[in-house]
Write a protein that holds these residues in place. Structure first.
Motif, PDB file in Angstrom:
ATOM      1  N   TYR A 136     -16.966  -0.693 -18.046  1.00 40.65           N
ATOM      2  CA  TYR A 136     -15.728  -1.241 -17.752  1.00 40.65           C
ATOM      3  C   TYR A 136     -15.958  -2.404 -17.209  1.00 40.65           C
ATOM      4  O   TYR A 136     -16.884  -2.683 -16.358  1.00 40.65           O
ATOM      5  CB  TYR A 136     -15.064  -0.375 -16.582  1.00 40.65           C
ATOM      6  N   ILE A 137     -15.147  -3.442 -17.262  1.00 36.30           N
ATOM      7  CA  ILE A 137     -14.934  -4.432 -16.425  1.00 36.30           C
ATOM      8  C   ILE A 137     -14.212  -4.080 -14.967  1.00 36.30           C
ATOM      9  O   ILE A 137     -13.276  -3.602 -15.150  1.00 36.30           O
ATOM     10  CB  ILE A 137     -14.155  -5.748 -17.154  1.00 36.30           C
ATOM     11  N   MET A 138     -14.736  -4.416 -14.038  1.00 35.78           N
ATOM     12  CA  MET A 138     -14.257  -3.964 -12.883  1.00 35.78           C
ATOM     13  C   MET A 138     -13.686  -5.476 -12.049  1.00 35.78           C
ATOM     14  O   MET A 138     -14.019  -6.489 -11.964  1.00 35.78           O
ATOM     15  CB  MET A 138     -15.066  -3.498 -11.872  1.00 35.78           C
ATOM     16  N   GLY A 139     -12.552  -5.048 -11.279  1.00 35.98           N
ATOM     17  CA  GLY A 139     -11.633  -6.113 -10.541  1.00 35.98           C
ATOM     18  C   GLY A 139     -11.370  -5.646  -9.341  1.00 35.98           C
ATOM     19  O   GLY A 139     -11.186  -4.310  -9.014  1.00 35.98           O
ATOM     20  N   TRP A 140     -11.214  -6.578  -8.306  1.00 34.58           N
ATOM     21  CA  TRP A 140     -10.592  -6.384  -7.140  1.00 34.58           C
ATOM     22  C   TRP A 140      -9.101  -7.289  -7.087  1.00 34.58           C
ATOM     23  O   TRP A 140      -9.055  -8.469  -7.523  1.00 34.58           O
ATOM     24  CB  TRP A 140     -11.211  -6.810  -5.979  1.00 34.58           C
ATOM     25  N   PHE A 141      -8.006  -6.413  -6.590  1.00 39.18           N
ATOM     26  CA  PHE A 141      -6.989  -7.063  -6.373  1.00 39.18           C
ATOM     27  C   PHE A 141      -6.568  -6.681  -5.037  1.00 39.18           C
ATOM     28  O   PHE A 141      -7.089  -6.078  -4.154  1.00 39.18           O
ATOM     29  CB  PHE A 141      -5.952  -6.408  -7.440  1.00 39.18           C
ATOM     30  N   ARG A 142      -5.379  -7.584  -4.585  1.00 37.75           N
ATOM     31  CA  ARG A 142      -4.928  -7.168  -3.317  1.00 37.75           C
ATOM     32  C   ARG A 142      -3.486  -7.428  -3.091  1.00 37.75           C
ATOM     33  O   ARG A 142      -2.829  -8.281  -3.861  1.00 37.75           O
ATOM     34  CB  ARG A 142      -5.721  -8.152  -2.098  1.00 37.75           C
ATOM     35  N   GLN A 143      -2.897  -6.827  -2.309  1.00 33.50           N
ATOM     36  CA  GLN A 143      -1.375  -6.996  -2.019  1.00 33.50           C
ATOM     37  C   GLN A 143      -1.014  -7.055  -0.516  1.00 33.50           C
ATOM     38  O   GLN A 143      -1.244  -6.070   0.264  1.00 33.50           O
ATOM     39  CB  GLN A 143      -0.612  -5.855  -2.650  1.00 33.50           C
ATOM     40  N   ALA A 144      -0.559  -8.143  -0.188  1.00 34.71           N
ATOM     41  CA  ALA A 144      -0.018  -8.201   1.230  1.00 34.71           C
ATOM     42  C   ALA A 144       1.293  -7.867   1.306  1.00 34.71           C
ATOM     43  O   ALA A 144       2.096  -7.797   0.548  1.00 34.71           O
ATOM     44  CB  ALA A 144      -0.170  -9.854   1.929  1.00 34.71           C
ATOM     45  N   PRO A 145       1.750  -7.464   2.613  1.00 31.90           N
ATOM     46  CA  PRO A 145       3.041  -7.256   2.950  1.00 31.90           C
ATOM     47  C   PRO A 145       4.180  -7.932   2.448  1.00 31.90           C
ATOM     48  O   PRO A 145       4.069  -9.240   2.737  1.00 31.90           O
ATOM     49  CB  PRO A 145       3.292  -6.894   4.531  1.00 31.90           C
ATOM     50  N   GLY A 146       5.149  -7.610   1.598  1.00 31.81           N
ATOM     51  CA  GLY A 146       6.145  -8.412   0.870  1.00 31.81           C
ATOM     52  C   GLY A 146       5.649  -9.577   0.155  1.00 31.81           C
ATOM     53  O   GLY A 146       6.564 -10.370  -0.325  1.00 31.81           O
ATOM     54  N   LYS A 147       4.617  -9.275  -0.399  1.00 39.04           N
ATOM     55  CA  LYS A 147       4.023 -10.178  -1.691  1.00 39.04           C
ATOM     56  C   LYS A 147       3.696  -9.361  -2.896  1.00 39.04           C
ATOM     57  O   LYS A 147       3.453  -8.221  -2.551  1.00 39.04           O
ATOM     58  CB  LYS A 147       2.851 -10.881  -1.023  1.00 39.04           C
ATOM     59  N   GLU A 148       3.696  -9.938  -3.784  1.00 42.48           N
ATOM     60  CA  GLU A 148       2.927  -9.457  -5.050  1.00 42.48           C
ATOM     61  C   GLU A 148       1.589  -9.198  -5.127  1.00 42.48           C
ATOM     62  O   GLU A 148       0.655  -9.762  -4.419  1.00 42.48           O
ATOM     63  CB  GLU A 148       3.383 -10.129  -6.334  1.00 42.48           C
ATOM     64  N   ALA A 196      -4.499  -7.729   3.695  1.00 39.11           N
ATOM     65  CA  ALA A 196      -3.959  -6.989   2.618  1.00 39.11           C
ATOM     66  C   ALA A 196      -4.612  -5.676   2.337  1.00 39.11           C
ATOM     67  O   ALA A 196      -5.500  -5.407   2.988  1.00 39.11           O
ATOM     68  CB  ALA A 196      -4.065  -7.871   1.201  1.00 39.11           C
ATOM     69  N   VAL A 197      -3.943  -4.835   1.419  1.00 39.45           N
ATOM     70  CA  VAL A 197      -4.412  -3.664   0.910  1.00 39.45           C
ATOM     71  C   VAL A 197      -5.296  -4.293  -0.215  1.00 39.45           C
ATOM     72  O   VAL A 197      -4.718  -4.951  -1.059  1.00 39.45           O
ATOM     73  CB  VAL A 197      -3.487  -2.676   0.472  1.00 39.45           C
ATOM     74  N   TYR A 198      -6.448  -3.809  -0.339  1.00 35.35           N
ATOM     75  CA  TYR A 198      -7.487  -4.147  -1.409  1.00 35.35           C
ATOM     76  C   TYR A 198      -7.770  -2.953  -2.557  1.00 35.35           C
ATOM     77  O   TYR A 198      -7.979  -1.876  -1.766  1.00 35.35           O
ATOM     78  CB  TYR A 198      -8.714  -4.797  -0.894  1.00 35.35           C
ATOM     79  N   TYR A 199      -7.506  -3.229  -3.622  1.00 35.54           N
ATOM     80  CA  TYR A 199      -7.665  -2.370  -4.622  1.00 35.54           C
ATOM     81  C   TYR A 199      -8.627  -2.666  -5.865  1.00 35.54           C
ATOM     82  O   TYR A 199      -8.782  -3.857  -5.958  1.00 35.54           O
ATOM     83  CB  TYR A 199      -6.243  -2.248  -5.352  1.00 35.54           C
ATOM     84  N   CYS A 200      -9.534  -1.605  -6.128  1.00 37.59           N
ATOM     85  CA  CYS A 200     -10.414  -1.692  -7.174  1.00 37.59           C
ATOM     86  C   CYS A 200      -9.718  -1.099  -8.493  1.00 37.59           C
ATOM     87  O   CYS A 200      -9.147  -0.438  -8.333  1.00 37.59           O
ATOM     88  CB  CYS A 200     -11.857  -1.117  -6.941  1.00 37.59           C
ATOM     89  N   TRP A 207      -7.085   2.697 -11.308  1.00 41.00           N
ATOM     90  CA  TRP A 207      -6.846   1.855 -10.041  1.00 41.00           C
ATOM     91  C   TRP A 207      -7.475   2.905  -8.820  1.00 41.00           C
ATOM     92  O   TRP A 207      -7.020   4.007  -8.909  1.00 41.00           O
ATOM     93  CB  TRP A 207      -5.515   1.643  -9.770  1.00 41.00           C
ATOM     94  N   GLY A 208      -7.966   2.529  -7.987  1.00 39.20           N
ATOM     95  CA  GLY A 208      -8.268   3.247  -6.677  1.00 39.20           C
ATOM     96  C   GLY A 208      -7.078   3.184  -5.780  1.00 39.20           C
ATOM     97  O   GLY A 208      -6.134   2.448  -6.210  1.00 39.20           O
ATOM     98  N   GLN A 209      -7.232   3.812  -4.447  1.00 42.31           N
ATOM     99  CA  GLN A 209      -6.153   4.152  -3.844  1.00 42.31           C
ATOM    100  C   GLN A 209      -5.828   2.876  -2.734  1.00 42.31           C
ATOM    101  O   GLN A 209      -4.771   2.683  -2.331  1.00 42.31           O
ATOM    102  CB  GLN A 209      -6.245   5.482  -2.887  1.00 42.31           C
ATOM    103  N   GLY A 210      -6.792   1.861  -2.605  1.00 43.10           N
ATOM    104  CA  GLY A 210      -6.435   1.007  -1.808  1.00 43.10           C
ATOM    105  C   GLY A 210      -7.162   1.143  -0.448  1.00 43.10           C
ATOM    106  O   GLY A 210      -7.165   2.280  -0.027  1.00 43.10           O
ATOM    107  N   THR A 211      -7.787   0.041   0.263  1.00 43.55           N
ATOM    108  CA  THR A 211      -8.308   0.145   1.420  1.00 43.55           C
ATOM    109  C   THR A 211      -7.736  -1.244   2.239  1.00 43.55           C
ATOM    110  O   THR A 211      -7.785  -2.261   1.881  1.00 43.55           O
ATOM    111  CB  THR A 211      -9.869   0.140   1.489  1.00 43.55           C
ATOM    112  N   GLN A 212      -7.393  -0.846   3.371  1.00 42.46           N
ATOM    113  CA  GLN A 212      -6.538  -1.887   4.271  1.00 42.46           C
ATOM    114  C   GLN A 212      -7.636  -2.792   4.959  1.00 42.46           C
ATOM    115  O   GLN A 212      -8.744  -2.138   5.487  1.00 42.46           O
ATOM    116  CB  GLN A 212      -5.697  -1.563   5.264  1.00 42.46           C
ATOM    117  N   VAL A 213      -7.387  -4.050   4.711  1.00 37.78           N
ATOM    118  CA  VAL A 213      -8.434  -5.208   5.592  1.00 37.78           C
ATOM    119  C   VAL A 213      -7.368  -6.124   6.293  1.00 37.78           C
ATOM    120  O   VAL A 213      -6.242  -6.351   5.991  1.00 37.78           O
ATOM    121  CB  VAL A 213      -9.042  -6.117   4.503  1.00 37.78           C
TER     122      VAL A 213
END
Length: 126
Positions: A31-43, A91-95, A116-122
């Motif tokens: 797999y290609i692996m990626g990290w994404f993030r989502q901050a409160p109120g943002k996409e 943000a919450v970071y997702y792999c 997707w993983g469950q996310g980890t808060q940073v």
């Protein structure tokens, strides 16, 4: 494949964290692996991606030069080293895992990722 992200926490601005994304159920090497993030109120937004072997990486402009994505296929784990953290990195970071081709338009598109993983808060304090 089941993904589990870890390593988040609270850090002061300028500090560092290393996120890890472990997998079970299937090898991550296909797999290609990626990290994404989502901050409160943002996409959700793309952060970084790495190809199957780890020979190619790609970063969002906002993290380029500060974050480093890497992988250890023998350990079935992907990492993201985050240095010089800023409050806007909070943000919450997702792999995530994607089995398509290594195309920039695709690897930065979260809809292309199948797992997707469950996310980890940073949280970065100023």
């Amino acid at each position: 494949v089941q993904l589990q992200a870890s390593g988040g926490g609270l850090v002061q601005a300028g500090g560092s964290l290393r996120l890890a994304c472990g997998a079970s159920g299937r090898t991550l090497s296909i797999y290609i692996m990626g990290w994404f993030r989502q901050a409160p109120g943002k996409e959700r937004e793309f952060v970084s991606a790495i190809n199957w072997s780890g020979s190619s990486t790609y970063y969002a402009d906002s993290v380029k030069g500060r974050f480093t994505i890497s992988r250890d296929n023998a350990k079935n784990t992907v990492y993201q080293q985050m240095n010089s953290l800023k409050p806007e990195d909070t943000a919450v970071y997702y792999c995530a895992a994607e089995d398509g081709g290594w195309y920039y338009a695709s690897i930065r598109d979260g809809t292309k990722y199948h797992y997707w993983g469950q996310g980890t808060q940073v949280t970065v304090s100023s």
